[in-house]
Scaffold this active site. Structure first.
Site, PDB file in Angstrom:
ATOM      1  CG  ASP A 108      -6.413  -2.527   3.640  1.00 56.38           C
ATOM      2  OD1 ASP A 108      -4.965  -2.106   4.056  1.00 56.38           O
ATOM      3  OD2 ASP A 108      -6.741  -1.487   2.389  1.00 56.38           O
ATOM      4  CG  MET A 147     -11.401   3.549   2.099  1.00 53.85           C
ATOM      5  SD  MET A 147      -9.793   3.584   3.121  1.00 53.85           S
ATOM      6  CE  MET A 147      -8.498   3.745   1.618  1.00 53.85           C
ATOM      7  CG  ASP A 182      -5.371   2.929   0.904  1.00 60.64           C
ATOM      8  OD1 ASP A 182      -6.161   2.041   0.926  1.00 60.64           O
ATOM      9  OD2 ASP A 182      -4.117   2.546   1.370  1.00 60.64           O
ATOM     10  CB  SER A 209      -1.005   0.014   1.388  1.00 59.08           C
ATOM     11  OG  SER A 209      -1.563   1.179   1.307  1.00 59.08           O
ATOM     12  CB  SER A 213       3.553   0.437   8.636  1.00 60.73           C
ATOM     13  OG  SER A 213       2.444   1.299   8.308  1.00 60.73           O
ATOM     14  CG  MET A 221     -11.810  -2.164   5.269  1.00 59.19           C
ATOM     15  SD  MET A 221     -10.169  -1.857   4.191  1.00 59.19           S
ATOM     16  CE  MET A 221      -8.954  -1.095   5.649  1.00 59.19           C
ATOM     17  CG  HIS A 229      -4.156  -1.525  -1.283  1.00 56.15           C
ATOM     18  ND1 HIS A 229      -5.208  -2.061  -1.749  1.00 56.15           N
ATOM     19  CD2 HIS A 229      -4.468  -0.627  -0.450  1.00 56.15           C
ATOM     20  CE1 HIS A 229      -6.224  -1.589  -1.059  1.00 56.15           C
ATOM     21  NE2 HIS A 229      -5.601  -0.807   0.000  1.00 56.15           N
ATOM     22  CG  HIS A 236      -9.440   0.636  -0.320  1.00 59.19           C
ATOM     23  ND1 HIS A 236      -8.497   0.400   0.704  1.00 59.19           N
ATOM     24  CD2 HIS A 236     -10.692   0.591   0.024  1.00 59.19           C
ATOM     25  CE1 HIS A 236      -9.831   0.177   1.911  1.00 59.19           C
ATOM     26  NE2 HIS A 236     -10.989   0.181   1.582  1.00 59.19           N
ATOM     27  CG  MET A 279      -8.145   7.623   2.324  1.00 56.50           C
ATOM     28  SD  MET A 279      -7.300   7.699   3.928  1.00 56.50           S
ATOM     29  CE  MET A 279      -6.247   6.267   3.567  1.00 56.50           C
TER      30      MET A 279
HETATM   31  C1  DX5 Z   1      -6.296   1.900   5.829  1.00 54.99           C
HETATM   32  C2  DX5 Z   1      -5.765   1.671   4.024  1.00 54.99           C
HETATM   33  C3  DX5 Z   1      -4.597   0.782   4.248  1.00 54.99           C
HETATM   34  C4  DX5 Z   1      -3.332   1.021   4.736  1.00 54.99           C
HETATM   35  C5  DX5 Z   1      -2.676   0.005   5.475  1.00 54.99           C
HETATM   36  O1  DX5 Z   1      -7.204   2.944   5.771  1.00 54.99           O
HETATM   37  O2  DX5 Z   1      -6.869   1.191   3.468  1.00 54.99           O
HETATM   38  O3  DX5 Z   1      -4.303   0.086   2.893  1.00 54.99           O
HETATM   39  O4  DX5 Z   1      -2.480   1.887   3.907  1.00 54.99           O
HETATM   40  O5  DX5 Z   1      -1.545   0.442   6.212  1.00 54.99           O
HETATM   41  P1  DX5 Z   1      -1.016  -0.555   7.376  1.00 54.99           P
HETATM   42  O6  DX5 Z   1      -0.565  -1.702   6.454  1.00 54.99           O
HETATM   43  O7  DX5 Z   1       0.145   0.112   7.673  1.00 54.99           O
HETATM   44  O8  DX5 Z   1      -1.927  -0.887   8.317  1.00 54.99           O
HETATM   45 ZN    ZN Z   2      -6.520   0.290   1.530  1.00 49.87          ZN
END
Ligand code: DX5
Ligand code: ZN
Length: 225
Positions: free
Chosen positions: A176, A69, A36, A9, A199, A138, A34, A67, A38
């Site tokens: 995820d 959100m 994200d 990600s 991370s 999630m 991946h 993804h 938001m």
């Molecule tokens: C959280 C995201 C994840 C995020 C995961 O809202 O959808 O994709 O990047 O991060 P880690 O692996 O650090 O939990």
């Molecule tokens: Zn995600």
């Protein structure tokens, strides 16, 4: 043997060197990238418009797993797919007309995915799991990287895996949030196929290659069992 896929990600990447970081992840054996998205409303953070997807597309041939959100995702499907999203996942909590939304994603040329927050019962997606290529579980409340894996996710993954064994869906089960060396094996044993990790790859102290290697080793150890 069951195939396990790793989807770094980029939320946790160094954005001053995004192209290099994605190339490093690809060389280290990542399967998907991946991304994200938001909107600051559905989740309390803002991240990544179609321009970022377009930029990622220039530096990798890996599938881009986007993804969403966001509230009203149906208004954004086309722009993300035009930008290069190969897989596009929407939240059940944001889609009152979910059949129409998933059908639109497929018609626009991407593989549809459905996801749900940790507080949403898995039964909420049961009606549409036969329509999707990916079910994203999630395992943290979405919005931020670096949160701890919620143990209650394991039973949810098992339920989905059982439904798949019963023939209700052929979708990949993707997880995820909080995926790292200490959580990945139990998530795989519960039945997951695809592991999103931010991370534990991009912020791994020894680097991206070492981060992916460590996750892959954990998966290999259970694949031979
Ligand atoms: C959280 C995201 C994840 C995020 C995961 O809202 O959808 O994709 O990047 O991060 P880690 O692996 O650090 O939990
Ligand atoms: Zn995600």
């Amino acid at each position: 043997m069951k195939q396990h896929l790793i989807a770094p990600s980029i939320l946790a990447a160094d954005f001053t060197r995004l192209g290099d970081q994605i190339r490093n992840a690809e060389e280290a054996g990542a399967d998907w990238i991946h991304i994200d998205v938001m909107d600051g409303h559905f989740v309390p953070n803002l991240a990544m418009g179609p321009m970022i997807v377009r930029a990622c597309k220039k530096v990798t041939g890996l599938p881009l797993d986007v993804h969403l959100m966001v509230l009203e995702p149906e208004k954004m499907l086309e722009s993300y797919i035009n930008a290069g999203a190969n897989r596009l996942t929407v939240h059940i909590e944001t889609c009152p007309h979910i059949h129409r939304t998933l059908q639109s994603i497929r018609e626009l040329g991407a593989d549809p995915g459905i996801t749900l927050n940790p507080g949403t019962p898995v039964e909420a997606i049961r009606e549409v799991i036969q329509m999707v290529d990916t079910i994203l579980v999630m395992s943290v409340d979405p919005g931020f990287g670096g949160q701890s894996f919620l143990e209650s996710s394991l039973q949810r993954i098992k339920t989905l895996s059982n439904w798949r064994n019963e023939g209700l869906t052929k979708a990949l089960i993707e997880v995820d949030g909080g995926i790292d060396a200490s959580s990945i094996q139990k998530v795989a044993l519960a039945g997951a196929d695809v592991f999103v990790a931010g991370s534990s790859i991009f912020a791994y102290p020894a680097g991206i290659q070492a981060g992916i290697d460590q996750l892959r080793q954990k998966l290999s150890a259970i694949e031979v069992q």
